[in-house]
Write a protein that holds these residues in place. Structure first.
Motif, PDB file in Angstrom:
ATOM      1  N   SER A 156       0.865  -1.183   0.000  1.00 42.99           N
ATOM      2  CA  SER A 156       0.000   0.000   0.000  1.00 42.99           C
ATOM      3  C   SER A 156       0.895   1.224   0.000  1.00 42.99           C
ATOM      4  O   SER A 156       2.041   1.175   0.449  1.00 42.99           O
ATOM      5  CB  SER A 156      -0.931   0.011   1.222  1.00 42.99           C
ATOM      6  OG  SER A 156      -0.156   0.044   2.421  1.00 42.99           O
ATOM      7  N   TYR A 194      -1.754  14.197   1.586  1.00 46.45           N
ATOM      8  CA  TYR A 194      -2.797  13.174   1.648  1.00 46.45           C
ATOM      9  C   TYR A 194      -2.774  12.356   0.351  1.00 46.45           C
ATOM     10  O   TYR A 194      -2.333  12.823  -0.703  1.00 46.45           O
ATOM     11  CB  TYR A 194      -4.183  13.785   1.865  1.00 46.45           C
ATOM     12  CG  TYR A 194      -4.665  14.711   0.766  1.00 46.45           C
ATOM     13  CD1 TYR A 194      -5.341  14.216  -0.357  1.00 46.45           C
ATOM     14  CD2 TYR A 194      -4.464  16.086   0.854  1.00 46.45           C
ATOM     15  CE1 TYR A 194      -5.788  15.051  -1.356  1.00 46.45           C
ATOM     16  CE2 TYR A 194      -4.902  16.940  -0.143  1.00 46.45           C
ATOM     17  CZ  TYR A 194      -5.563  16.427  -1.240  1.00 46.45           C
ATOM     18  OH  TYR A 194      -5.987  17.256  -2.243  1.00 46.45           O
ATOM     19  N   ASN A 223      -4.087  10.518  -2.900  1.00 48.50           N
ATOM     20  CA  ASN A 223      -5.121  10.793  -3.894  1.00 48.50           C
ATOM     21  C   ASN A 223      -5.931   9.531  -4.200  1.00 48.50           C
ATOM     22  O   ASN A 223      -5.622   8.441  -3.713  1.00 48.50           O
ATOM     23  CB  ASN A 223      -4.488  11.330  -5.183  1.00 48.50           C
ATOM     24  CG  ASN A 223      -3.847  12.687  -4.973  1.00 48.50           C
ATOM     25  OD1 ASN A 223      -4.343  13.499  -4.193  1.00 48.50           O
ATOM     26  ND2 ASN A 223      -2.740  12.926  -5.652  1.00 48.50           N
ATOM     27  N   GLN A 224      -6.975   9.684  -5.014  1.00 50.90           N
ATOM     28  CA  GLN A 224      -7.873   8.573  -5.315  1.00 50.90           C
ATOM     29  C   GLN A 224      -7.189   7.444  -6.073  1.00 50.90           C
ATOM     30  O   GLN A 224      -7.639   6.300  -6.042  1.00 50.90           O
ATOM     31  CB  GLN A 224      -9.077   9.070  -6.117  1.00 50.90           C
ATOM     32  CG  GLN A 224     -10.028   9.948  -5.295  1.00 50.90           C
ATOM     33  CD  GLN A 224     -11.265  10.329  -6.075  1.00 50.90           C
ATOM     34  OE1 GLN A 224     -11.352  10.110  -7.279  1.00 50.90           O
ATOM     35  NE2 GLN A 224     -12.236  10.914  -5.389  1.00 50.90           N
ATOM     36  N   ASP A 225      -6.086   7.751  -6.790  1.00 46.18           N
ATOM     37  CA  ASP A 225      -5.364   6.696  -7.499  1.00 46.18           C
ATOM     38  C   ASP A 225      -4.577   5.805  -6.549  1.00 46.18           C
ATOM     39  O   ASP A 225      -3.966   4.818  -6.969  1.00 46.18           O
ATOM     40  CB  ASP A 225      -4.432   7.276  -8.560  1.00 46.18           C
ATOM     41  CG  ASP A 225      -3.359   8.203  -7.963  1.00 46.18           C
ATOM     42  OD1 ASP A 225      -3.248   8.279  -6.729  1.00 46.18           O
ATOM     43  OD2 ASP A 225      -2.652   8.842  -8.760  1.00 46.18           O
ATOM     44  N   ARG A 226      -4.566   6.129  -5.245  1.00 46.32           N
ATOM     45  CA  ARG A 226      -3.922   5.369  -4.181  1.00 46.32           C
ATOM     46  C   ARG A 226      -2.403   5.278  -4.350  1.00 46.32           C
ATOM     47  O   ARG A 226      -1.756   4.442  -3.748  1.00 46.32           O
ATOM     48  CB  ARG A 226      -4.476   3.944  -4.073  1.00 46.32           C
ATOM     49  CG  ARG A 226      -5.988   3.828  -4.080  1.00 46.32           C
ATOM     50  CD  ARG A 226      -6.633   4.718  -3.041  1.00 46.32           C
ATOM     51  NE  ARG A 226      -6.250   4.364  -1.685  1.00 46.32           N
ATOM     52  CZ  ARG A 226      -6.555   5.096  -0.606  1.00 46.32           C
ATOM     53  NH1 ARG A 226      -7.195   6.265  -0.764  1.00 46.32           N
ATOM     54  NH2 ARG A 226      -6.189   4.709   0.591  1.00 46.32           N
ATOM     55  N   CYS A 257       0.405  11.733  -4.222  1.00 50.91           N
ATOM     56  CA  CYS A 257       0.129  12.503  -3.005  1.00 50.91           C
ATOM     57  C   CYS A 257      -0.038  13.982  -3.342  1.00 50.91           C
ATOM     58  O   CYS A 257       0.608  14.494  -4.258  1.00 50.91           O
ATOM     59  CB  CYS A 257       1.273  12.335  -1.997  1.00 50.91           C
ATOM     60  SG  CYS A 257       1.570  10.613  -1.507  1.00 50.91           S
TER      61      CYS A 257
END
Length: 621
Positions: A279, A287, A289-292, A295
């Motif tokens: 991960s 933080y 982002n949605q793409d994991r 940042c």
């Protein structure tokens, strides 16, 4: 051994087959296998013998757990050639395999066993033909059944096949050559070589071979020591790890797979490995982002509690205040006050910077005007001038000093207003010969000229100054090489740079240069001869020649050249321009308008900033 009569032989075979357990009653207790039967169908194999081989294969297959995820079976036959009956990916039921085996037509030719093993290794056991990939560790087994001696070499090709991971069982019938069987089979030979001397032994042999092929569940019979799981294979076993783990070099214990180690995770900041997966995690102040994977920095300024007088800038640890141009941050870290921008910013003024509150402007020395860019001043040579520089490239200059000469040339270029309608510059280098580096019409900007100068290569050799002067007069100031016609009254200036005595006569062509209207400047360094420099220079000689004892101290020569060349615009060959003439007034007006426009833009910017500040103060109230 003599063959039994045909009828008796068939009777024995049928009796043996009837006495064996039914296929459904016996199955291999080990894991899946990839098995390829390699059957000899040469002319020495008689029809009833081939039928025995056919029944042997069907009987063995009948005791296997066949299927796409279980044991896969392929069959090839050979004589002088190799024929694929069906591959590992063709059939997945015993009934289909039995029909295909029963339909085999023997080839009845030679006995090329080595060729058959080569085919099995290169074709039959490939992933394209249905073999499982090596990383799945499915055992690959070749069962070679032959009745005679091979007509080709088998030792080397069989060794290659074994090294490729193929386990070879060699089964000989009656006339088979024992040495050939041993050369083909995998070690230990006592477990992989079988010789059936008579058909009366077929039942016993079938059971023996079945035990060798299937064996027992070695994971159950032995203390395997596998940390996670044990996989049984014929006569052996191997250890496997759970998903997310990899087998250690001891072949038994397991370690977690570091999914971050290969660098393909794509995490912008940190990769966190856990049981074969990973991960992404961001650094403090960011933080995910949605793409994991990527940042974004947290915008602390958007929280509305920064209290900065001018601008708020988000940083990973929080925020900081920043002042606009012309101001500096106070000790409280929030308020701002005006500063001397000339000392605090890269103002770019060519001559002098003058500060005003929150702004600045550039000024020029007396006699020069500020250009439209608001930074540079009008340069010497703003009128039309054709300048040809003739530089000494003889071996006495030496390479390191030649680089200083190139810098000297470029500093002179910096003094000039180079443009298509302004000053034109040409460059000639000489030693024992003369070379035009670039003519007057080659470049039309100072940047192009300076770049060409730095690329110039050092000639070395002799010092033929007279030859260089001749070249300058006859070629460099010709209209063919870019000199403007004499009718245009454009001043022609020649600058000769030398570091020693000429090896030829200079007087004739120095005089011709001056007679042709060229204003000659002579610059000498080191061992340059003053008598020659004076002969080259125009009148008054004192204003047209310079000398420096060393290359590293010739900076002042540039200033001397500037002081002597610039007044020429106001005397003699160059037209005198009065500040009150129309053309000068237009130029002055253009420059003034440009400056006023620049000031107007800055006032508009300051007004906008003040309005924004007033809005912020009103919102806080």
């Amino acid at each position: 051994m003599k063959l039994l009569p045909l009828a008796a032989l068939l009777l024995l075979i049928l009796t043996a087959l009837e006495a064996r357990p039914k296929p459904a009653a016996l199955k291999c207790r080990t894991g899946p296998l990839d098995i390829v039967f390699v059957i000899d169908s040469s002319r020495s194999v008689r029809p009833f013998e081939f039928e025995t081989m056919r029944r042997f294969m069907i009987d063995i297959i009948g005791n296997l757990d066949v299927g796409p995820n279980a044991t896969r079976v392929g069959v090839i036959q050979y004589s002088s050639q190799v024929q694929n009956i069906f591959s590992l990916k063709t059939f997945f039921t015993r009934a289909e395999m039995e029909r295909a085996i029963n339909s085999i037509v023997p080839l009845a030719q030679g006995t090329m066993t080595g060729l058959a093993i080569q085919y099995a290794m290169n074709v039959a056991f490939t992933v394209q033909e249905g073999a499982r990939p090596p990383h799945k560790k499915i055992p690959r087994i070749a069962i070679i059944v032959t009745d005679g001696r091979p007509q080709d070499r088998v030792s080397e090709v069989a060794a290659h096949a074994r090294n490729a991971g193929i386990e070879i069982y060699a089964v000989g019938i009656q006339r088979a050559d024992m040495n050939s069987l041993r050369a083909m089979a995998s070690p230990p030979l006592e477990e992989h070589v079988f010789l059936v001397e008579s058909f009366e032994l077929i039942q016993q042999f079938g059971k023996q071979f079945q035990d060798k092929l299937c064996g027992v569940d070695m994971c159950m019979e032995r203390d395997h020591g596998c940390q996670h799981s044990c996989v049984s294979t014929p006569g052996s076993f191997y250890c496997e790890c759970h998903p997310g783990y990899q087998l250690n070099v001891d072949g038994k214990t397991c370690s977690p797979i570091d999914a971050c180690a290969d660098g393909r995770h794509g995490c912008e900041h940190h990769c966190i490995s856990a049981r074969g997966t990973y991960s992404c995690r961001c650094r403090a102040g960011y933080y995910l982002n949605q793409d994991r994977r990527s940042c974004t920095m947290i915008d602390y300024c958007s929280f509305g509690n920064h209290s900065c007088q001018h601008d708020c800038v988000s940083i990973p640890a929080g925020h900081r205040c920043r002042c606009r141009d012309g101001f500096m941050l106070q000790h409280d870290g929030k308020s701002c006050r005006a500063i001397d921008l000339c000392n605090g910013v890269d103002h770019g003024c060519e001559f002098k910077c003058v500060s005003s509150e929150g702004s600045f402007h550039c000024v020029c020395p007396e006699g020069q005007q500020l250009q439209a860019d608001g930074k540079t001043c009008s340069k010497c040579g703003a009128g039309h001038v054709d300048l040809v520089m003739v530089i000494d490239g003889s071996k006495s200059v030496r390479p390191q000093n030649f680089e200083l000469v190139k810098q000297f040339v470029n500093r002179i270029v910096d003094l000039l207003e180079v443009s298509p309608d302004g000053t034109h510059v040409g460059l000639v280098q000489y030693s024992s010969r003369v070379r035009t580096e670039f003519p007057l019409n080659k470049y039309h900007s100072a940047e192009e000229i300076k770049a060409a100068v730095m690329k110039m290569e050092y000639m070395e050799k002799g010092t033929m100054t007279g030859l260089a002067l001749k070249h300058m007069v006859e070629h460099s100031f010709s209209e063919l090489e870019g000199a403007r016609p004499l009718s245009h009254n454009v001043p022609r200036i020649g600058l000769v740079f030398t570091d020693g005595r000429s090896q030829d006569d200079i007087s004739e062509w120095a005089q011709r240069a001056k007679e042709s209207g060229i204003v000659m400047f002579a610059v000498g360094v080191g061992k340059a001869v003053e008598e020659e420099l004076r002969a080259i220079a125009s009148e008054p000689v004192e204003q047209h020649f310079s000398y420096s004892a060393d290359f590293t101290t010739m900076t002042h020569l540039v200033e001397n050249f500037k002081l002597n060349i610039c007044p020429e615009e106001g005397r003699g060959e160059t037209e005198i321009r009065s500040p009150c003439e129309c053309e000068a007034l237009v130029q002055f007006q253009t420059n003034t308008v440009a400056i006023l426009q620049s000031l107007t833009e800055r006032i508009a910017q300051m007004t906008a900033r003040l309005e924004a500040l007033e809005k912020q103060i009103a919102l806080k109230k």
